[in-house]
Write an enzyme that holds these catalytic residues in place. Structure first.
Site, PDB file in Angstrom:
ATOM      1  N   CYS A 176       0.453  -1.240  -0.242  1.00 61.41           N
ATOM      2  CA  CYS A 176       0.416   0.317  -0.053  1.00 61.41           C
ATOM      3  C   CYS A 176       0.961   1.156   0.076  1.00 61.41           C
ATOM      4  O   CYS A 176       0.520   2.102  -1.052  1.00 61.41           O
ATOM      5  CB  CYS A 176      -0.858   0.010   1.308  1.00 61.41           C
TER       6      CYS A 176
ATOM      7  N   HIS B 100      -3.656   7.487   1.488  1.00 61.16           N
ATOM      8  CA  HIS B 100      -3.922   5.938   1.166  1.00 61.16           C
ATOM      9  C   HIS B 100      -5.010   5.706   1.553  1.00 61.16           C
ATOM     10  O   HIS B 100      -5.677   5.134   2.973  1.00 61.16           O
ATOM     11  CB  HIS B 100      -2.418   4.430   1.772  1.00 61.16           C
TER      12      HIS B 100
ATOM     13  N   ASN C 167      -9.812  -0.560  -1.087  1.00 64.02           N
ATOM     14  CA  ASN C 167      -8.761  -0.226  -0.806  1.00 64.02           C
ATOM     15  C   ASN C 167      -7.976  -0.849  -1.911  1.00 64.02           C
ATOM     16  O   ASN C 167      -7.583  -2.195  -2.239  1.00 64.02           O
ATOM     17  CB  ASN C 167      -8.049  -0.581   0.198  1.00 64.02           C
TER      18      ASN C 167
END
Length: 269
Positions: A51, A196, A226
């Site tokens: 990520c 993020h 995500n």
């Protein structure tokens, strides 16, 4: 993005792709991009930082530009998480999504603008708290198939949700503060924070801690989930396209992911 910038593929010096879901084990996705867009003069390679990947790639690309060795670098964040999640595991499959985004980096001639600083960190001792152990050289497909153990989940992502959440909120905050201090800035100077898109609760916690309004934080996890390495660049692009980022604004990017990895990038737009 090349068309928007009026740049030809032949001008690109390097391509960096952040991903944990590559097309192949090898070669790198960046090489496939280089081939497909006809960037014949460019070299390419991938970065695996989950990520946090786009921030790691962005920082690396910026260093290439700052060195003076290269003039134009494409940085990409792309992941197809739907190809690796376990759809019977509701703790992970409902979180992740697929996406990709890209940026072209070049030298900024305006004093005080562009990427001001980047701050990257890793903490490998927590590697297995958010990981996909196989397939890998330690856990390859024939071995998994041969065992045919229906309870073997090593080839799906594993996440210790509460443990990751507790670390993420701390590291997000630390990275943002680190970026501000490095540039003699205060939280009041932030015009737009792009976190993020890991978890809306994390983003909201950070927003409250830094006393930012809804107009100062951009979230789109409710639309895409995500998207791992792609999430920051997708959110940044959307925020800019919607007019939420303007010339001279202070933009802070922040991410936390598997590794553990985390960091921030401070930009004067």
């Amino acid at each position: 993005i090349l068309k928007n910038r009026g740049i030809s593929a032949s001008e690109i010096d390097a391509i960096i792709v952040a991903t944990v879901t590559p097309d192949y084990f090898f070669p790198a996705v960046a090489c496939l991009v280089q081939r497909d867009i006809g960037a014949d003069k460019a070299f390419g390679y991938d970065i695996s930082a989950a990520c946090s990947g786009f921030l790691f790639a962005l920082s690396t690309g910026a260093q290439f530009i700052e060195s003076g060795r290269y003039k134009k670098v494409i940085v990409i964040g792309a992941d197809k998480m739907s190809s690796i999640v376990d759809y019977t595991d509701r703790t992970t499959c409902v979180i992740f999504g697929d996406g990709a985004g890209a940026a072209v980096l070049s030298r900024c001639d305006e004093e005080g603008k562009g990427i001001l600083s980047s701050h990257l960190h890793s903490e490998g001792k927590h590697a297995k708290e958010l990981a996909l152990e196989g397939p890998s050289t330690g856990r390859w497909v024939p071995e998994i198939i041969a065992e045919n153990n229906p309870d073997d989940q090593s080839y799906f992502p594993y996440m210790n949700g509460q443990f990751v959440f507790k670390h993420a909120v701390v590291r997000f905050s630390e990275a943002i503060v680190e970026g501000l201090k490095a540039n003699n800035l205060e939280k009041e100077d932030i015009n737009m924070l792009i976190p993020h898109q890991a978890n809306l609760r994390i983003a909201q916690f950070i927003q409250r801690k830094f006393q930012l309004s809804d107009n100062q934080v951009y979230n789109n996890i409710m639309k895409y989930g995500n998207t791992t390495a792609a999430s920051v660049i997708i959110a940044l692009t959307e925020a800019w396209e919607k007019g939420k980022i303007n010339d001279g604004d202070l933009v802070v990017l922040a991410a936390f992911g598997s590794g553990f990895t985390w960091g921030s990038v401070v930009i004067r737009w």
